[in-house]
Design a protein around this motif. Structure first.
Motif, PDB file in Angstrom:
ATOM      1  N   ASN A   1      46.412  41.979  38.709  1.00  0.00           N
ATOM      2  CA  ASN A   1      46.215  40.962  37.692  1.00  0.00           C
ATOM      3  C   ASN A   1      44.756  41.059  37.296  1.00  0.00           C
ATOM      4  OD1 ASN A   1      48.722  39.691  37.510  1.00  0.00           O
ATOM      5  ND2 ASN A   1      48.291  38.362  39.264  1.00  0.00           N
TER       6      ASN A   1
ATOM      7  N   SER B   1      41.768  39.249  35.276  1.00  0.00           N
ATOM      8  CA  SER B   1      41.363  38.011  34.614  1.00  0.00           C
ATOM      9  C   SER B   1      40.427  38.318  33.447  1.00  0.00           C
ATOM     10  CB  SER B   1      40.653  37.094  35.608  1.00  0.00           C
ATOM     11  OG  SER B   1      39.391  37.636  35.946  1.00  0.00           O
ATOM     12  N   HIS B   2      40.103  37.276  32.696  1.00  0.00           N
ATOM     13  CA  HIS B   2      39.182  37.419  31.576  1.00  0.00           C
ATOM     14  C   HIS B   2      37.806  37.891  32.053  1.00  0.00           C
ATOM     15  CE1 HIS B   2      37.640  36.724  27.564  1.00  0.00           C
ATOM     16  NE2 HIS B   2      36.653  35.976  28.062  1.00  0.00           N
ATOM     17  N   ALA B   3      37.451  37.489  33.282  1.00  0.00           N
ATOM     18  CA  ALA B   3      36.167  37.903  33.867  1.00  0.00           C
ATOM     19  C   ALA B   3      36.270  39.265  34.548  1.00  0.00           C
ATOM     20  CB  ALA B   3      35.691  36.858  34.867  1.00  0.00           C
ATOM     21  N   ASN B   4      37.409  39.943  34.356  1.00  0.00           N
ATOM     22  CA  ASN B   4      37.673  41.276  34.905  1.00  0.00           C
ATOM     23  C   ASN B   4      37.781  41.275  36.427  1.00  0.00           C
ATOM     24  OD1 ASN B   4      38.376  43.903  34.301  1.00  0.00           O
ATOM     25  ND2 ASN B   4      36.301  44.676  34.601  1.00  0.00           N
ATOM     26  N   ASN B   5      38.158  40.120  37.010  1.00  0.00           N
ATOM     27  CA  ASN B   5      38.455  40.069  38.441  1.00  0.00           C
ATOM     28  C   ASN B   5      39.849  40.643  38.640  1.00  0.00           C
ATOM     29  OD1 ASN B   5      36.040  38.698  38.922  1.00  0.00           O
ATOM     30  ND2 ASN B   5      37.021  36.705  38.599  1.00  0.00           N
ATOM     31  N   LYS B   6      40.005  41.467  39.661  1.00  0.00           N
ATOM     32  CA  LYS B   6      41.291  42.114  39.908  1.00  0.00           C
ATOM     33  C   LYS B   6      41.881  41.605  41.219  1.00  0.00           C
ATOM     34  CE  LYS B   6      39.820  46.178  37.404  1.00  0.00           C
ATOM     35  NZ  LYS B   6      38.468  45.721  37.118  1.00  0.00           N
TER      36      LYS B   6
END
Length: 97
Positions: free
Chosen positions: A17, A19-24
């Protein structure tokens, strides 16, 4: 029972997944498996198989369960489907000869 398509061999896939903050974060993609009753024309019987909906579309496109099994490679089929394929091939060879 495993989450694996008996005809195509589709199984779980792993990804992220994002996120918008590019957390995976890890996630799992599961195939859309359903227990479906399919009729064999040559054997004149109905078989219940746990298949993906993508495989069902392929079976319809190729003209039925028998045609799909004869075209499918042995490596992707489950033991139950492989046994069914051998029965269909034997019956088709007997009627052709």
């Amino acid at each position: 029972m495993s989450r694996r398509c008996e005809l195509t061999g589709k199984t779980l896939q792993v990804g992220h997944n994002v996120s918008h903050a590019n957390n995976k974060t890890k996630r799992v993609f599961r195939p859309n498996l359903q227990v479906i009753s399919l009729a064999s024309d040559s054997l004149k019987q109905i078989y219940k198989l746990k298949i993906s909906m993508n495989a069902l579309r392929s079976v319809d496109k190729l003209g039925g369960l028998d045609a799909f099994l004869l075209k499918a490679s042995d490596a992707t089929l489950s033991p139950k489907a492989l046994k069914l394929k051998r029965q269909v091939a034997k019956k088709v060879a007997a009627t052709a000869a």
